[in-house]
Design a protein around this motif. Structure first.
Motif, mmCIF file in Angstrom:
data_model
loop_
_atom_site.group_PDB
_atom_site.id
_atom_site.type_symbol
_atom_site.label_atom_id
_atom_site.label_comp_id
_atom_site.label_asym_id
_atom_site.label_seq_id
_atom_site.Cartn_x
_atom_site.Cartn_y
_atom_site.Cartn_z
ATOM 1 N N VAL A 72 59.958 -21.773 -7.358
ATOM 2 C CA VAL A 72 58.801 -22.162 -8.018
ATOM 3 C C VAL A 72 59.325 -22.834 -9.170
ATOM 4 O O VAL A 72 60.165 -22.947 -9.597
ATOM 5 N N SER A 73 57.989 -23.235 -10.160
ATOM 6 C CA SER A 73 58.101 -24.473 -10.880
ATOM 7 C C SER A 73 58.054 -23.791 -12.206
ATOM 8 O O SER A 73 56.421 -22.267 -12.267
ATOM 9 N N THR A 74 58.611 -23.786 -13.684
ATOM 10 C CA THR A 74 58.118 -22.526 -14.867
ATOM 11 C C THR A 74 57.801 -23.240 -15.842
ATOM 12 O O THR A 74 58.574 -24.059 -16.323
ATOM 13 N N GLN A 75 55.986 -23.782 -16.882
ATOM 14 C CA GLN A 75 56.036 -24.031 -17.287
ATOM 15 C C GLN A 75 55.426 -23.289 -19.128
ATOM 16 O O GLN A 75 55.111 -21.881 -18.988
ATOM 17 N N VAL A 76 56.316 -23.564 -19.825
ATOM 18 C CA VAL A 76 55.952 -22.397 -21.135
ATOM 19 C C VAL A 76 55.247 -23.228 -22.055
ATOM 20 O O VAL A 76 56.220 -24.589 -22.578
ATOM 21 N N ARG A 77 54.667 -22.463 -22.629
ATOM 22 C CA ARG A 77 54.026 -23.319 -24.509
ATOM 23 C C ARG A 77 53.783 -22.144 -25.378
ATOM 24 O O ARG A 77 52.414 -21.398 -24.965
ATOM 25 N N HIS A 78 54.156 -21.820 -26.318
ATOM 26 C CA HIS A 78 53.491 -21.000 -27.562
ATOM 27 C C HIS A 78 54.144 -19.554 -26.548
ATOM 28 O O HIS A 78 52.810 -18.550 -27.237
ATOM 29 N N GLY A 79 54.166 -19.490 -26.328
ATOM 30 C CA GLY A 79 54.738 -18.121 -24.526
ATOM 31 C C GLY A 79 54.550 -17.752 -23.841
ATOM 32 O O GLY A 79 53.914 -17.054 -23.153
ATOM 33 N N ARG A 80 53.449 -18.756 -23.472
ATOM 34 C CA ARG A 80 52.298 -19.222 -21.885
ATOM 35 C C ARG A 80 52.486 -19.172 -21.159
ATOM 36 O O ARG A 80 53.251 -20.610 -21.080
ATOM 37 N N VAL A 81 53.250 -18.136 -20.231
ATOM 38 C CA VAL A 81 54.241 -18.655 -19.077
ATOM 39 C C VAL A 81 52.938 -19.331 -17.645
ATOM 40 O O VAL A 81 52.013 -18.596 -17.620
ATOM 41 N N VAL A 82 52.923 -20.812 -17.458
ATOM 42 C CA VAL A 82 52.237 -21.273 -16.042
ATOM 43 C C VAL A 82 53.375 -20.665 -14.682
ATOM 44 O O VAL A 82 54.017 -22.113 -15.147
ATOM 45 N N LEU A 83 53.092 -20.719 -13.568
ATOM 46 C CA LEU A 83 53.815 -20.658 -12.491
ATOM 47 C C LEU A 83 53.203 -21.439 -11.164
ATOM 48 O O LEU A 83 52.379 -21.183 -11.663
ATOM 49 N N THR A 84 54.207 -22.335 -11.077
ATOM 50 C CA THR A 84 53.137 -23.423 -10.138
ATOM 51 C C THR A 84 54.416 -23.216 -8.432
ATOM 52 O O THR A 84 55.493 -23.176 -8.993
ATOM 53 N N GLY A 85 54.034 -23.335 -7.913
ATOM 54 C CA GLY A 85 54.838 -23.996 -6.454
ATOM 55 C C GLY A 85 54.501 -22.956 -5.845
ATOM 56 O O GLY A 85 53.160 -21.728 -5.578
ATOM 57 N N PHE A 86 55.339 -22.666 -4.099
ATOM 58 C CA PHE A 86 54.828 -21.869 -3.077
ATOM 59 C C PHE A 86 55.953 -21.221 -2.639
ATOM 60 O O PHE A 86 56.839 -21.094 -2.512
ATOM 61 N N VAL A 87 55.204 -19.516 -2.811
ATOM 62 C CA VAL A 87 56.804 -18.755 -2.479
ATOM 63 C C VAL A 87 55.842 -18.416 -0.567
ATOM 64 O O VAL A 87 55.031 -18.501 -0.410
ATOM 65 N N ARG A 88 56.483 -17.234 0.029
ATOM 66 C CA ARG A 88 56.863 -16.665 1.441
ATOM 67 C C ARG A 88 55.419 -16.025 0.783
ATOM 68 O O ARG A 88 54.517 -16.405 2.155
ATOM 69 N N ASN A 89 55.432 -15.250 0.452
ATOM 70 C CA ASN A 89 54.084 -14.281 0.155
ATOM 71 C C ASN A 89 54.149 -13.647 -0.411
ATOM 72 O O ASN A 89 54.006 -13.581 -1.815
ATOM 73 N N GLU A 90 52.480 -12.742 -0.669
ATOM 74 C CA GLU A 90 51.930 -12.263 -1.963
ATOM 75 C C GLU A 90 53.206 -11.119 -2.381
ATOM 76 O O GLU A 90 53.318 -11.222 -4.238
ATOM 77 N N ALA A 91 53.890 -10.611 -1.570
ATOM 78 C CA ALA A 91 54.685 -9.869 -2.756
ATOM 79 C C ALA A 91 55.787 -10.160 -3.643
ATOM 80 O O ALA A 91 56.108 -10.607 -4.549
ATOM 81 N N ASP A 92 56.104 -12.034 -2.966
ATOM 82 C CA ASP A 92 56.891 -12.891 -3.812
ATOM 83 C C ASP A 92 56.298 -13.133 -4.902
ATOM 84 O O ASP A 92 56.792 -13.652 -6.316
ATOM 85 N N SER A 93 55.083 -13.489 -4.390
ATOM 86 C CA SER A 93 54.477 -13.632 -6.300
ATOM 87 C C SER A 93 54.396 -12.635 -6.723
ATOM 88 O O SER A 93 54.372 -13.085 -8.294
ATOM 89 N N ALA A 94 53.980 -11.532 -6.943
ATOM 90 C CA ALA A 94 54.099 -10.390 -7.550
ATOM 91 C C ALA A 94 55.070 -10.170 -7.822
ATOM 92 O O ALA A 94 55.401 -10.080 -9.067
ATOM 93 N N THR A 95 56.216 -9.664 -7.502
ATOM 94 C CA THR A 95 58.601 -10.047 -8.045
ATOM 95 C C THR A 95 57.876 -11.194 -9.668
ATOM 96 O O THR A 95 58.811 -10.846 -10.376
ATOM 97 N N VAL A 96 58.237 -12.651 -8.594
ATOM 98 C CA VAL A 96 57.584 -13.828 -9.834
ATOM 99 C C VAL A 96 57.328 -13.144 -11.193
ATOM 100 O O VAL A 96 57.859 -13.675 -12.361
ATOM 101 N N SER A 97 55.525 -12.869 -10.910
ATOM 102 C CA SER A 97 54.902 -12.852 -11.867
ATOM 103 C C SER A 97 56.322 -11.088 -13.449
ATOM 104 O O SER A 97 56.355 -11.970 -14.370
#
Length: 196
Positions: A72-97
């Protein structure tokens, strides 16, 4: 000084050069980063806050699951977080959020994570080239405040975040991105500056 001592001093100086050079980027890097953050619309204080948020998200991801941290790559501007990258499954995506939202100061989370295998070395090289070309184009465009934009490219998709002065500036940035060979898609997570 005798001629025989000069080569010895020169060799000693060359031997120390790598250790001295290793210190220079830290000093220059910290100063340059501060100068860049101070000149952005978000200012030095907000830039520091954003860096702290990013650091804390990454620290929590690494503590929870090292594989997620790597993916996962994380970009933050003014408290707004953008998450990019490739995770194993939707559960991982929800965990990162969930991890991102758990950090103080986070105002918004844009989850752009995809499921699948991480990018290969050649894909990363292609993505880096796209990001570099776009950054160069923005710096060369006097109608764009290039420092106010963060760029991340993943498998040809360009993710933009930051703060645009107005709609026209954002359209210019997106047009620059679309003009680059290898760009498949442009995703804007850019806020428009409010008048006043």
């Amino acid at each position: 000084m005798r001629p025989i001592l000069r080569p010895a001093i020169l060799l000693a100086g060359l031997a120390l050069l790598p250790s001295l050079c290793a210190c220079v980027p830290v000093v220059i890097g910290a100063g340059a980063t501060g100068a860049v953050m101070a000149s952005q619309d978000r200012g030095l204080e907000q830039g520091i806050d954003d860096n702290e948020i990013s650091f804390e998200i990454n620290r929590r991801l690494a503590a929870r699951d090292e594989e997620l941290f790597k993916r996962v790559s994380t970009q933050v501007r003014h408290g707004r977080v953008v998450l990019t990258g490739f995770v194993r499954n939707e559960a991982d995506s929800a965990t990162v959020s969930k991890v991102a939202w758990s950090v103080d100061g986070v105002k918004q989370v844009d989850n752009e994570l995809q499921t699948g295998t991480p990018t290969s070395f050649s894909e990363k090289a292609d993505d880096t080239l796209i990001t570099t070309k776009l950054r160069t184009a923005l710096i060369g465009d006097s109608a764009v405040a290039s420092l106010n934009y963060s760029i991340k490219t993943v498998r040809g998709t360009v993710y933009l975040s930051g703060l645009a002065a107005n709609d026209a500036e954002l359209r210019r940035v997106i047009a620059h991105a679309r003009d680059i060979s290898g760009v498949r898609n442009v995703v804007s997570n850019v806020d428009i500056k409010k008048p006043g």
